[in-house]
Design a protein around this motif. Structure first.
Motif, PDB file in Angstrom:
ATOM      1  N   ALA A 120       0.806  -1.229   0.000  1.00 21.26           N
ATOM      2  CA  ALA A 120       0.000   0.000   0.000  1.00 21.26           C
ATOM      3  C   ALA A 120       0.836   1.275   0.000  1.00 21.26           C
ATOM      4  CB  ALA A 120      -0.941   0.005   1.212  1.00 21.26           C
ATOM      5  N   GLY A 121       2.129   1.197   0.288  1.00 24.82           N
ATOM      6  CA  GLY A 121       2.963   2.387   0.357  1.00 24.82           C
ATOM      7  C   GLY A 121       3.533   2.828  -0.970  1.00 24.82           C
ATOM      8  N   THR A 124       1.193   5.473  -5.802  1.00 28.99           N
ATOM      9  CA  THR A 124       0.063   4.998  -6.598  1.00 28.99           C
ATOM     10  C   THR A 124      -0.121   5.779  -7.885  1.00 28.99           C
ATOM     11  OG1 THR A 124      -1.040   4.322  -4.556  1.00 28.99           O
ATOM     12  CG2 THR A 124      -2.399   4.450  -6.525  1.00 28.99           C
ATOM     13  N   ASN A 154      -3.420   7.614  -0.519  1.00 30.00           N
ATOM     14  CA  ASN A 154      -2.565   6.765  -1.347  1.00 30.00           C
ATOM     15  C   ASN A 154      -2.837   5.268  -1.121  1.00 30.00           C
ATOM     16  OD1 ASN A 154      -0.051   6.839  -3.184  1.00 30.00           O
ATOM     17  ND2 ASN A 154       0.484   5.334  -1.608  1.00 30.00           N
ATOM     18  N   GLY A 155      -3.055   4.893   0.153  1.00 26.54           N
ATOM     19  CA  GLY A 155      -3.261   3.473   0.473  1.00 26.54           C
ATOM     20  C   GLY A 155      -4.490   2.907  -0.198  1.00 26.54           C
ATOM     21  N   ARG A 156      -5.615   3.640  -0.135  1.00 28.92           N
ATOM     22  CA  ARG A 156      -6.845   3.171  -0.767  1.00 28.92           C
ATOM     23  C   ARG A 156      -6.689   3.128  -2.285  1.00 28.92           C
ATOM     24  NH1 ARG A 156     -11.712   3.986   2.213  1.00 28.92           N
ATOM     25  NH2 ARG A 156     -12.851   3.699   0.243  1.00 28.92           N
ATOM     26  N   GLN A 159      -4.811  -0.026  -3.178  1.00 24.32           N
ATOM     27  CA  GLN A 159      -5.695  -1.195  -3.118  1.00 24.32           C
ATOM     28  C   GLN A 159      -6.566  -1.289  -4.362  1.00 24.32           C
ATOM     29  OE1 GLN A 159      -7.940  -1.231   0.520  1.00 24.32           O
ATOM     30  NE2 GLN A 159      -6.112  -1.077   1.809  1.00 24.32           N
TER      31      GLN A 159
END
Length: 929
Positions: A120-121, A124, A154-156, A159
């Protein structure tokens, strides 16, 4: 009403539903589904919002299948998938990937899902732009990923990117890795490939991914849907020098054996039991070599084709570079020098009977043999057969006896005889005839005791089990043959038990024939024999076409009539009034049977149901491959003919073949090992895609992964059920039971499911117990010793043999001698005066030291007695004991189906003495002339 094409497309979509649910981008596909009204589209959109992607995809599939269907709807659905970012879903409906490609893709998808939190890091936005430029993502994908990133971080966004990229066509994974390198996401790259960060070069780029996944063997298929081995172990990836890798569950069950313990490994068909055995063999021999000890491994199988299979596909590719591997079977010329083979090789793969023969030779001291002490590891394949008292049991009884003696020698401080480590392999130990859990435990404990196993190692068999979709159908049959049977009942004054056309009736007819033979009642005996054949015709009538069943009866009639026609016209063979009645009865009804057989209106419904099942499987899968299990050799051959002659099957590319057993117990010509091997090879290459098989294919034989199994009117026990289900190794494989009237298949299947469940519980109970098998083993040895005292050898002179048909006394046990511990021959001059010879219509393949010639039959009544065999240039009459009534000490024994049923030790055939006698007779004849 839906057309056949529509039904085929519906089955096809439903058949790959499990795949489509995970790879359809519902939000992108919906706008292109012009044949769906807005109301249904809105329902799917709401499902997407409330329950997520998979649930929405499932509803979409249901909606498409349900219709109503306009012309060209299927093509429109494919186009919608292609334009809606779901090209891989379209592929599954038009050109599905090969199993190995699918398995590789599943592995990468599962890898992404497992590592998603640690990915997730990534940057994106950068990765998304590069994926879009490389056409890994659509414009719609890009828009939604960036929106998710901007709105929720960024994490979402990461994903959402990963969720969408795993829906792409292969080789998306290798392309994604290159994107990561270009985006300088080296940490993410290393996470996905298992590459240590320090080993990644600054300018490294890849064209294909290199994964270091030690828990995944390179030649093993991983099913990512349930986290277990699906098709398990295939061909070694590098014939030059194949490395052995095991799954974690395989290593777990192998552990006690690697510690030198006697164990049973119980894993489902297709889960790689043999590969575990190869690994244990290598570790065992490596350890013995390191310790300076001689290692010798024998792998025992119960079927000749398994010898070549284990040799060529398992042991040789992995072990030939380090150890000498050889195979020996009844079809091999090497069997005559088996002792030398054992001496010269490290690993010997052979049938159990060959080892038993040479163990007996070593015991008797009459010839060079093999001792258990010559071996260091003995692997017993399909070890549940140790419960049946055949070669496996004989070998293990020798082992247990010696172990018992070793205890005494140890007490006396004498040198003990070394014994091999034991490794048993089975897909299912079964529960015997147990109806209660306690009895099931006793059955499994007994198998453990027979194998001197301290543990039975298994994984939860339910981990591997895919719930089959089962369907039960029924089928009626006609009354003409029953009328004939009732006439025979009246003629012989018989009152049968059980309905006609059932297994119960067949058992009654067999018992009645044996009893009549024992009592010398010729009328009842011959009527019971005919009734059994008519009953077989009724059973087959419910299974195959009417004209196939009629052909079986007609062939039997002609064979019986032929028996009454001597080759030499001067020889009169008597025909009794009962035989004349039976001949005329069939002739009187034959015309009516022929008319009915030509009328499709009276054809049985089971074939229609089977036709539907076959068409459904082949229309719902782009690359269908399946097995139909049936009861008899005759039904396997005729079903194969029915499939070949059906134009509908040919139109959809069905290429059938049959596989039957190699024994000579049936009236149908057996299949040789070479013929079996040829058919299975064609099945593996796709030249054949539908096998019709008897039980020979249920266990052991290496049959490639198929995606459907149909049991047609034939269910035996829970072991066979587990093994035949295991043949359907492909993901989403189906297991279907087609019932045939009076077969009781549906009821038996329910019983087998209960027994399978009981077996799992019993295994778990046994694993939890700290039981001692030594006591059971000692009881077993004592019981066998006691049994041998009771079954003392009878004097051969006290045994008399009479023709089973006409009761004429033929010979005594003193006239019988044995060749190679297998063939009983009568080489006396007087015996030759009692029989005639006929041509053998199904000549067996040429064997090493002898060949079969004609059939020998009673000169008075035409009853077959056996065959003429050529042994080292001498023609000898070889007898089949089932064709005689055996009298021991004035008591008739009706049930003698094999020579081992008679407690007599016949002397070995003296070739030199007989040859000398023949020469003397020839010399006397020359002097007389």
């Amino acid at each position: 009403m839906a057309s056949e094409a529509d039904e085929g497309h519906e089955h096809l979509i439903d058949g790959v539903r499990y795949k489509l649910k995970g790879i359809i981008a519902v939000d992108q596909v919906l706008p292109y589904l012009h044949f769906l009204d807005q109301e249904r589209k809105d329902q799917i959109k709401q499902k997407l919002i409330t329950d997520g992607d998979r649930a929405a995809a499932d509803l979409l599939i249901d909606t498409v299948i349900k219709g109503p269907h306009e012309k060209g709807w299927f093509r429109a659905f494919i186009d919608a998938l292609s334009h809606g970012g779901s090209e891989l879903a379209a592929d599954y409906l038009t050109k599905p990937p090969r199993p190995e490609e699918e398995a590789e893709n599943d592995m990468y998808v599962e890898l992404i899902r497992l590592l998603a939190p640690s990915l997730a890091g990534m940057k994106t936005t950068v990765v998304c732009e590069l994926c879009f430029s490389d056409e890994l993502l659509t414009a719609d994908d890009k828009e939604r990923i960036l929106a998710e990133t901007n709105n929720y971080g960024n994490g979402r966004g990461a994903q959402e990117l990963l969720k969408r990229i795993i829906r792409r066509r292969p080789p998306w994974f290798s392309e994604f890795l290159q994107v990561l390198l270009r985006a300088e996401e080296r940490a993410v790259y290393c996470e996905l490939t298992g590459t240590p960060p320090g080993e990644l070069m600054a300018n490294q780029t890849l064209s294909t991914p290199i994964l270091d996944t030690p828990t995944t063997p390179p030649d093993t298929v991983l099913s990512s849907h349930n986290g277990s081995a699906s098709a398990a172990v295939g061909e070694p990836s590098s014939p030059e020098k194949a490395e052995i890798s095991l799954w974690d569950y395989q290593m777990e069950v192998a552990k006690p054996a690697l510690e030198g313990k006697n164990i049973i490994i119980c894993l489902p068909t297709g889960s790689g039991k043999t590969r575990v055995a190869v690994y244990i063999t290598k570790e065992h021999l490596d350890l013995r070599r390191a310790e300076g000890k001689l290692g010798k491994v024998v792998v025992l199988v119960n079927k000749v084709p398994l010898v070549e299979q284990h040799y060529a596909k398992e042991f040789t590719p992995y072990l030939k570079h380090s150890y000498k591997v050889e195979r020996v079977s009844g079809d091999s010329q090497l069997k005559i020098s088996f002792a030398k083979i054992v001496q010269r090789n490290d690993i010997i793969i052979c049938t159990a009977q060959i080892l038993e023969n040479y163990l007996e030779r070593a015991t008797s001291g009459v010839d060079e043999g093999v001792k258990l002490s010559d071996l260091s590891l003995m692997i017993i394949d399909e070890c549940h057969h140790t419960q049946k008292g055949e070669a496996y049991n004989h070998i293990m009884m020798r082992y247990l006896k010696q172990k018992h003696k070793n205890k005494k020698l140890k007490k006396e401080q004498k040198e003990i005889v070394p014994l091999p480590q034991i490794l048993g392999l089975t897909a299912s130990p079964g529960v015997g005839r147990a109806a209660r859990l306690e009895k099931a435990k006793e059955h499994i404990l007994q198998i453990c005791a027979n194998l001197d196993a301290s543990q039975i190692m298994t994984r939860s068999l339910r981990d591997f089990k895919r719930e089959p979709r089962k369907s039960i159908q029924t089928d009626p049959f006609g009354d003409v043959i029953k009328r004939i049977m009732h006439e025979i009942h009246r003629h012989a004054e018989l009152n049968p038990t059980g309905d006609l056309g059932t297994q119960v009736y067949e058992q009654w007819s067999v018992q009645k024939e044996r009893q009549a033979a024992k009592e010398g009642d010729r009328k009842v005996r011959v009527c019971a024999e005919y009734l059994r054949q008519y009953n077989n015709g009724l059973i087959l009538r419910n299974t195959i076409r009417m004209h196939d069943a009629l052909s079986l009866l007609n062939n039997y009639y002609e064979e019986q009539y032929k028996k009454k026609s001597a080759p030499d016209e001067e020889q009169n063979i008597q025909i009794t009034d009962t035989e004349r009645f039976l001949f005329n009865l069939f002739k009187e009804n034959k015309k009516e049977l022929e008319i009915l057989a030509k009328n499709p209106e009276y054809e049985n419904e089971s074939l229609s149901k089977l036709r539907t099942e076959i068409l459904k499987e082949f229309s719902s899968r782009k690359q269908a491959r399946g097995i139909i299990f049936t009861k008899t050799r005759h039904s396997a051959i005729t079903l194969n003919q029915w499939i070949e002659e059906n134009p509908k099957f040919d139109d959809i590319g069905i290429k059938p073949a049959y596989v039957i057993g190699g024994g000579d117990q049936s009236d149908v010509k057996p299949m040789t090992a070479a013929e079996q091997k040829d058919v299975l090879k064609k099945f593996s290459t796709g030249e054949v895609n539908l096998l019709v098989a008897t039980t020979v294919a249920e266990e052991g034989l290496d049959i490639p992964a198929c995606n459907f199994v149909i049991r047609y009117g034939h269910v035996t026990n829970e072991i066979a059920m587990i093994q035949s289900q295991g043949r359907g190794r492909a993901e989403d494989s189906t297991y279907t039971v087609v019932d045939v009237k009076n077969s009781g298949v549906a009821e038996k299947e329910c019983v087998n499911e209960h027994r399978e469940d009981m077996m799992h519980k019993a295994i778990e109970k046994i694993k939890a117990l700290k039981y001692q098998l030594q006591a059971i083993m000692e009881i077993r040895v004592r019981q066998n010793r006691q049994k041998k005292k009771v079954m003392k050898n009878v004097n051969p002179a006290a045994v008399k043999f009479s023709c089973r048909h006409c009761n004429k006394q033929v010979c005594t046990g003193e006239d019988i001698s044995i060749i190679e511990d297998m063939h009983r021959v009568n080489a006396t001059v007087d015996f030759r005066k009692l029989f005639i010879q006929r041509e053998n219509s199904s000549l067996q393949e040429r064997l090493v030291d002898y060949e079969t010639n004609g059939i020998i039959a009673c000169k008075d009544c035409g009853q077959p007695w056996g065959s003429m065999m050529m042994f080292r240039g001498i023609e000898l009459p070889c007898l089949l004991v089932k064709n005689f009534v055996v009298n021991i000490n004035t008591e008739n024994i009706s049930k003698c189906s094999k020579w081992s049923d008679i407690p007599v030790k016949f002397p070995a055939f003296d070739y030199n003495e007989y040859a000398s006698r023949v020469i003397e007779i020839d010399s006397d004849d020359e002097e007389t002339n």
